[in-house]
Design an enzyme around this catalytic site. Structure first.
Site, PDB file in Angstrom:
ATOM      1  N   LYS A 173       0.833  -1.192   0.000  1.00 30.42           N
ATOM      2  CA  LYS A 173       0.000   0.000   0.000  1.00 30.42           C
ATOM      3  C   LYS A 173       0.872   1.248   0.000  1.00 30.42           C
ATOM      4  CE  LYS A 173      -4.144  -1.881   2.213  1.00 30.42           C
ATOM      5  NZ  LYS A 173      -5.085  -1.777   3.354  1.00 30.42           N
TER       6      LYS A 173
ATOM      7  N   HIS B  80      -6.738 -13.489   2.398  1.00 31.74           N
ATOM      8  CA  HIS B  80      -6.490 -12.720   3.618  1.00 31.74           C
ATOM      9  C   HIS B  80      -6.533 -13.608   4.865  1.00 31.74           C
ATOM     10  CE1 HIS B  80      -5.556  -8.518   3.923  1.00 31.74           C
ATOM     11  NE2 HIS B  80      -6.173  -8.427   5.086  1.00 31.74           N
TER      12      HIS B  80
END
Length: 310
Positions: A179, A251
């Site tokens: 990110k 995830h």
């Protein structure tokens, strides 16, 4: 005596006007508009019971009473937060249109939503999931993806963005862009290295593609880079085939990686670095998982904690 329905009839036109604004000016999705309408109609029914027939008469006290009633009716904290957000947006519109002097919802806080602990797989479940045989290029690729996500704690977006040159199998490491376009170097475990070596021998047969994805590490038969959705579907495929309990998604393997590393090392800062979390508070959720594990051990082991047999 005027009925609450009559008061609602006087309040409803401005909700209709707001919905027109959401559709024409903000161009919100139809489903989002529906949520706004339901939230505001619920408020309208509440204030109509108090004999209010103008939105400008609604005060902060009314909004607090409304939120309290939702809470008493056991509406979830997340739903109450959304409800309050709808009211604030509605009153911003009314103030901008000169139809209300103030936004009575600004000073009202919704109850905090409980933090959901991430779902994990234990080591036995993971060992079983990753034990499927490699029979062809697809199974070799999928095993490499599963092993790598669990080995290095990758986000699925990071996994699909990997290129061949990002991985150093000899050194057992990779460089990933996370990110905020930030890169970090991660270790790659022995089992993941072995699975990647096996996949790369198969990949060569699919790598005749010369488009923009020619350097992608994980590709489909025609050579194009795998999408996030296709990876999710492949993880789900193997979970069902291996009869893994609960849903398996990328995830969940990342959560399992973090929980298992923290459980063994106790080094929260290192887990933060491995996961690429900007703020350590994001990583601290795994301390709750670790504490749950410690509680299980404690209750089974401590003579004054163990429950008596019936």
């Amino acid at each position: 005596m005027i009925s609450p329905t009559s008061f609602s009839d006087r309040l409803a036109p401005l909700i209709d006007q707001f919905m027109t604004f959401l559709h024409s000016e903000r161009q919100l999705a139809a489903n989002t508009q529906l949520h706004y309408r339901r939230d505001l109609e619920r408020l309208m029914d509440f204030v109509a019971d108090s004999r209010i027939d103008q939105w400008g008469q609604v005060s902060e006290r009314h909004i607090r009473a409304f939120i309290a009633e939702l809470h008493r009716n056991e509406l979830s904290a997340k739903s109450i937060q959304r409800q309050l957000s709808s009211i604030r947006s509605f009153y911003r519109f009314l103030v901008a249109e000169g139809l209300s002097d103030a936004n009575p919802a600004l000073g009202v806080k919704a109850p905090k939503a409980g933090r959901h602990l991430p779902e994990t797989l234990d080591t036995d479940q993971l060992s079983h999931l990753l034990s499927f045989p490699v029979e062809d290029a697809i199974s070799a690729r999928d095993k490499a993806m599963l092993e790598l996500v669990y080995s290095s704690g990758l986000r699925v977006s990071e996994l699909v963005s990997l290129n061949i040159h990002d991985v150093d199998l000899r050194a057992g490491s990779l460089v990933v862009t996370g990110k905020g376009n930030k890169t970090r170097m991660l270790p790659v475990g022995r089992m993941a290295v072995s699975a990647l070596q096996h996949w790369i021998t198969h990949r060569q047969a699919w790598a005749s593609y010369t488009g923009p994805d020619q350097d992608a590490l994980f590709i489909a038969k025609k050579g194009q880079r795998l999408t996030v959705r296709s990876v999710q579907l492949r993880f789900d495929h193997w979970a069902k085939r291996m009869h893994t309990q609960g849903k398996v998604y990328p995830h969940r393997l990342r959560h399992s990686f973090a929980s298992h590393v923290l459980e063994s090392s106790g080094d929260l800062r290192a887990v933060q670095e491995l996961l690429g979390h900007e703020d350590i508070s994001t990583t601290q959720v795994y301390t709750h998982l670790d504490f749950q594990h410690l509680m299980d051990v404690y209750e089974k082991a401590h003579p004054r904690a163990r429950k008596k047999d019936d």
